[in-house]
Design a protein around this motif. Sequence first.
Motif, PDB file in Angstrom:
ATOM      1  N   GLU A 103      22.214  43.549  69.724  1.00 51.61           N
ATOM      2  CA  GLU A 103      21.279  44.379  68.953  1.00 51.61           C
ATOM      3  C   GLU A 103      20.609  43.597  67.822  1.00 51.61           C
ATOM      4  O   GLU A 103      19.586  44.027  67.293  1.00 51.61           O
ATOM      5  CB  GLU A 103      22.002  45.589  68.350  1.00 51.61           C
ATOM      6  N   ARG A 133      12.402  52.775  68.608  1.00 47.51           N
ATOM      7  CA  ARG A 133      13.673  52.941  69.325  1.00 47.51           C
ATOM      8  C   ARG A 133      13.848  54.358  69.848  1.00 47.51           C
ATOM      9  O   ARG A 133      14.543  54.592  70.822  1.00 47.51           O
ATOM     10  CB  ARG A 133      14.855  52.597  68.402  1.00 47.51           C
ATOM     11  N   ILE A 137      10.925  54.836  75.505  1.00 48.54           N
ATOM     12  CA  ILE A 137      12.136  54.889  76.326  1.00 48.54           C
ATOM     13  C   ILE A 137      11.916  53.972  77.527  1.00 48.54           C
ATOM     14  O   ILE A 137      11.050  54.220  78.360  1.00 48.54           O
ATOM     15  CB  ILE A 137      12.462  56.335  76.797  1.00 48.54           C
ATOM     16  N   LYS A 138      12.719  52.906  77.536  1.00 48.76           N
ATOM     17  CA  LYS A 138      12.506  51.859  78.536  1.00 48.76           C
ATOM     18  C   LYS A 138      12.594  52.416  79.960  1.00 48.76           C
ATOM     19  O   LYS A 138      13.520  53.173  80.266  1.00 48.76           O
ATOM     20  CB  LYS A 138      13.552  50.755  78.325  1.00 48.76           C
ATOM     21  N   ASP A 139      11.655  52.042  80.790  1.00 44.66           N
ATOM     22  CA  ASP A 139      11.614  52.461  82.194  1.00 44.66           C
ATOM     23  C   ASP A 139      11.572  53.976  82.384  1.00 44.66           C
ATOM     24  O   ASP A 139      12.052  54.498  83.389  1.00 44.66           O
ATOM     25  CB  ASP A 139      12.816  51.877  82.977  1.00 44.66           C
ATOM     26  N   ASP A 170      17.144  53.139  75.256  1.00 42.13           N
ATOM     27  CA  ASP A 170      17.432  53.156  76.702  1.00 42.13           C
ATOM     28  C   ASP A 170      17.505  54.581  77.244  1.00 42.13           C
ATOM     29  O   ASP A 170      17.783  54.779  78.426  1.00 42.13           O
ATOM     30  CB  ASP A 170      18.725  52.393  77.000  1.00 42.13           C
ATOM     31  N   TYR A 172      19.710  56.754  76.340  1.00 42.19           N
ATOM     32  CA  TYR A 172      21.076  57.263  76.166  1.00 42.19           C
ATOM     33  C   TYR A 172      21.585  56.968  74.754  1.00 42.19           C
ATOM     34  O   TYR A 172      22.779  56.829  74.525  1.00 42.19           O
ATOM     35  CB  TYR A 172      22.027  56.639  77.204  1.00 42.19           C
ATOM     36  N   HIS A 174      21.069  54.226  72.989  1.00 45.02           N
ATOM     37  CA  HIS A 174      21.278  52.813  72.633  1.00 45.02           C
ATOM     38  C   HIS A 174      19.935  52.111  72.422  1.00 45.02           C
ATOM     39  O   HIS A 174      18.937  52.499  73.009  1.00 45.02           O
ATOM     40  CB  HIS A 174      22.048  52.085  73.730  1.00 45.02           C
ATOM     41  N   THR A 176      17.442  48.943  72.863  1.00 44.84           N
ATOM     42  CA  THR A 176      17.224  47.885  73.840  1.00 44.84           C
ATOM     43  C   THR A 176      15.907  47.188  73.495  1.00 44.84           C
ATOM     44  O   THR A 176      15.348  47.437  72.415  1.00 44.84           O
ATOM     45  CB  THR A 176      17.238  48.458  75.278  1.00 44.84           C
TER      46      THR A 176
END
Length: 405
Positions: A103, A133, A137-139, A170, A172, A174, A176
């Motif tokens: 991180e 963050r 949201i990645k992907d 991510d 959830y 977290h 990333t």
Amino acid sequence: MQVLKFGGSSVANATRISRVLDIVEQKAREDRVIVICSAISGCTDQLIAMGQVEGERRESLLAPLKQQHYDIVTRLFTGVERNAVKAELDILFEELLTVPGDECQTYGELISTRIIARKLACEGLSTLWIDSRSVVIKDNEARTYSKIASAVGSHREVRVFVAPGFIAGDGYGHVTNLGRGGSDYSAAIFANCLNASEVTIWKDVDGLLNADPKRFPQTVKIPHISYPEAIELAFYGATVIHPKTMKPLQNKNIALHVRSFIHPENEPTVIDGRPDSGPSVPSYIVKDRQTLVSFSPRDYSFMNEHNLKTIFAACDSLRIHANMIQTSALMLSLCIDSDENRLSALIDCLREQFSIKYNEGLQLFTVRHRAGEQPSEIETEFMKGKKVIVKQGSRSTLQFVLKTV
Ligand code: ASP
Ligand code: MG
């Protein structure tokens, strides 16, 4: 709405940040803007190193980074404001000592954007810092879309939004990131979600050049290119723009401008949906730290689809990307970014079926749109003292895997 993206070198010190602030203020007079910022140059590398150690060792690596940011704050702010910004950064520096190693690298952008958002607010602009963050949201395009739309939509009074590039969630809870150089991609994501009118990437070069000026003596600016051509160039290793940047823009037909923050009066490179006009100047792209791995079936069978499938499945599972692929009757060669751990995992995975050889310390040299059959002077000069290990070509692209002799 416009998106302005500033890279690490444009925020490297207080003088440069002042330039950034001038550009933002001027743009904000015309339109609402989203400012996406990288960490100050070199910061992410230092943070990655910090993430690999703990305790006192991490603290000692943090010291110079802390000082560098304090110096910027001292130059940009006075009085109570200065203390307030320092206090805000101190919270982040404190967190950096205890967060999980992976991180650490997400803090560079958190720090740089706090400084910039604070300074813009001090200048009297209605400014809001957005936490990438929790909105990128990645992907997950759908969630990103609704989060960004509501984060911005609920603040009609705000003129300038400032958001850290590179970092994301991510989904959830977290933290990333979007990969090295990912701030360009962040800018494109924000632009797509907000239907921005255009995106500008501000650089220390005059736009998209046909070669890296640090490596080639004579470069020319490309005034306009299409999205697909820009993707090709980024894919071969032109580091000016992150390769993922184009898709979110192309989907909404948003133009991307690449221009100099040192000479903002100069014309930018424009990347958009118009077709490329005629034969353009040749582009020269170099990727360092390459390894060429060659596989031959141990049973002397041909390099057939079954063998190819086995090798590519292993690459896919180890997230190894082939920058160049060449096959022959009995052999497959892949040019990949050097990475000792991944390479040895790949060999472990495939050594039973294939005899594997590799050659390290290579360069991948790509020439796009060469004019004619003969190599140009630039090409000849670059190849001096280098041996061609693999050569491959199509009508538009020539690639050479080179070893310095
Ligand atoms: N700071 C990140 C990096 O150095 C992201 C970026 O600059 O685009 O990779
Ligand atoms: Mg970059």
